[in-house]
Design a protein around this motif. Structure first.
Motif, PDB file in Angstrom:
ATOM      1  N   ASP A 376     -21.175  56.694  -1.819  1.00 31.79           N
ATOM      2  CA  ASP A 376     -21.816  55.414  -2.166  1.00 31.79           C
ATOM      3  C   ASP A 376     -20.843  54.627  -3.027  1.00 31.79           C
ATOM      4  N   ASP A 476     -21.335  53.219   2.483  1.00 32.47           N
ATOM      5  CA  ASP A 476     -21.012  54.618   2.764  1.00 32.47           C
ATOM      6  C   ASP A 476     -19.650  54.688   3.436  1.00 32.47           C
ATOM      7  N   GLY A 509     -25.866  53.532   0.027  1.00 34.23           N
ATOM      8  CA  GLY A 509     -24.774  54.348   0.518  1.00 34.23           C
ATOM      9  C   GLY A 509     -25.224  55.416   1.497  1.00 34.23           C
TER      10      GLY A 509
END
Length: 535
Positions: A376, A476, A509
């Motif tokens: 994240d 991500d 994320g």
């Protein structure tokens, strides 16, 4: 959580050791040898501990029964009619696994038509503590959003966003992870690999459907990270080998073709796909941390659409030209990349227009001495080495892992009443994971990086009612959201079946549920999908 990136290194990073792994023995390990040899004995026995609880979801109270327990599964080729040898104990007995699960059954709901959702994280070799205590369980741990969570005591609350309102839930720990265990001869070889793992999960699910009389319930899989290729290959296995159709598959943080991984693509020159599919996530991160040269655009998603077009257009074309790319064109691409990565054109040129995720995470905020998260990128922490080329740790993992581990250990032992005398293992010590995979119809393992898109295509073609929900977070870098979208665009299915696939993305994320508003949206999307409104 935890997609493969040097499995041994990650196991060490999370504190797993051979001593800790040896702390839990098969049930016969403590018996004298003469007693163990006196009669044939299984290495593991199924367990079951029941409790009750309630949770309020979307204003409605749900009373449920919880079962924490284990089922014993065996590797491929095991004959359930065979009798174990009387002297076959410990590492001499045939390999088997004790797979831990926590199941939640809504009280008063007829099992005949009540959907059941099998949930698992990835790793490979991860426990399912993340989805259990962060997303879908009736209790969840509260963590800081985008920053390090303060040490204990941690706050655990009723989860008003649990999908228990639409489905019964079964959280499954992979063999060797969490409270799951493996034992017997060649146990690692028997369970630690793509196809071995899928076989174990298929065995578990069939046993579970029998044990709880749920063979006629609508069935769904929910996998995160490495759990996405597991879910896809598992669906194909269940349908092809066992005649068990599924109603739907939900894939969070998708990676289905392993040669897309952007951790170390520099060791595979000529394959530029990891750089292409990662670029939109770099752009999202640059936007979030206000590193866009010339000023941040007002809205995220139009900026991402712009980055996607560039990634699959001019950028892809430039990478394909390789060393034949003219210098003027190379300079122009570097300057455009600077807009989406926040890195200087000079740095991008030194990297030959190819910046892997470790470089990006380490260098985006280099002037502040910070590294952004891998799972994240909203998270950032001090760089461990100011002169390092790539990120040396993941600030998001270190920010929340203790909260999840502590909360689950307390919840399992105090509320579920399971785990006395047992160690909870965040990750299994999988060592060298067997990456060979045999897709349906291939006959043998396909050489090269595994790709389960053929598995999904097979499953959708032979079960044309199967629906697929693709989920992801914009921030991500471990499994970039555009990676999953790109791969699904290349799924070899007819146009009529493409409408069975839907997509949902969130301003979060890898673990989208670590962002509370995204958790709420995730619940609504999952609930709509289970109710048949996912497309």
């Amino acid at each position: 959580m935890r997609l493969l990136r040097g499995i041994s290194a990650l196991a060490l990073a999370f504190g797993l050791s051979t001593a800790a792994l040896a702390a839990d023995k098969p049930i016969d390990a403590a018996k004298p040898a003469e007693t163990a040899k006196a009669a044939p004995t299984a290495l593991f026995l199924p367990e079951e501990v029941a409790s009750e609880g309630s949770v309020t979801v979307r204003g409605a109270r749900i009373d449920y029964k919880a079962v924490a327990g284990t089922l014993v599964v065996h590797p491929k080729g095991w004959d359930d009619a065979a009798k174990p040898k009387a002297d076959a104990t410990g590492d001499e007995a045939p390999a088997e696994a004790s797979m831990f699960y926590t199941a939640y059954f809504k009280k008063g709901a007829p099992a005949a038509d009540r959907p059941i959702l099998f949930v698992f994280n990835g790793g490979p070799g991860s426990s399912t503590v993340w989805l259990h205590m962060g997303a879908f369980g009736p209790r969840r741990v509260v963590t800081a959003d985008g920053s390090h969570t303060a040490p204990a005591p941690y706050k655990v609350v009723d989860n008003a966003d649990s999908p228990l309102d639409v489905a019964d839930l079964v959280f499954i720990d992979a063999p060797g992870a969490g409270f799951s265990r493996i034992a017997g001869k060649d146990k690692e070889k028997a369970f630690y690999g793509i196809d071995q793992d899928v076989h174990a999960f298929a065995d578990f699910i069939k046993q579970f459907l029998s044990k709880y009389q749920r063979w006629n319930s609508p069935r769904y899989l929910f996998g995160e990270s490495y759990g996405t290729p597991r879910a896809v290959a598992l669906a194909a296995r269940l349908q092809n080998a066992d005649s068990v159709d599924l109603n739907g598959i939900m894939l969070l943080s998708v990676t289905l073709a392993f040669d897309f991984w952007a951790d170390a693509p520099q060791w595979n020159p000529g394959n530029d796909l990891p750089y292409i599919v990662s670029l939109p996530t770099y752009a999202a991160t640059t936007w979030y941390h206000e590193r866009v040269p010339g000023g941040r655009p007002g809205a995220l998603e139009p900026f991402l659409a712009e980055a996607e077009r560039f990634a699959t257009g001019d950028y892809a074309a430039a990478l394909i030209e390789g060393n034949d790319l003219p210098a003027t064109r190379r300079q122009a691409i570097a300057e455009k990349l600077s807009r989406y990565t926040g890195l200087t054109p000079a740095y991008i040129l030194r990297s030959n227009l190819r910046v892997n995720l470790g470089q990006f995470n380490r260098n985006l905020m280099d002037e502040t001495g910070q590294t952004v998260g891998r799972l994240d990128t909203r998270f950032a922490g001090p760089s461990l080495d100011g002169l390092s080329r790539e990120a040396e740790y993941d600030p998001q993992s270190t920010a929340i892992s203790s909260a999840y581990v502590s909360a689950f250990n307390d919840y399992a032992r105090a509320t579920l009443r399971y785990g006395a005398g047992k160690a909870f293992k965040l990750f299994a010590d999988v060592g060298d994971w067997d990456m060979k995979h045999t897709p349906p119809g291939a006959g043998s393992a396909v050489e090269g990086a595994a790709n389960v898109l053929p598995d999904l295509a097979f499953t959708m073609k032979t079960n044309p009612t199967l629906r697929v929900l693709v989920l992801g977070g914009y921030y991500d870098t471990a499994t970039p959201y555009f990676e999953g979208r790109f791969q699904m665009r290349h799924l070899p299915v007819p146009e009529a079946l493409r409408g069975n696939i839907s997509y949902k993305y969130y301003p979060s994320g890898h673990m989208v549920y670590a962002h509370e508003e995204s958790l709420k949206a995730l619940h609504d999307d999952v609930a709509a999908f289970v109710k048949g409104r996912g497309n």
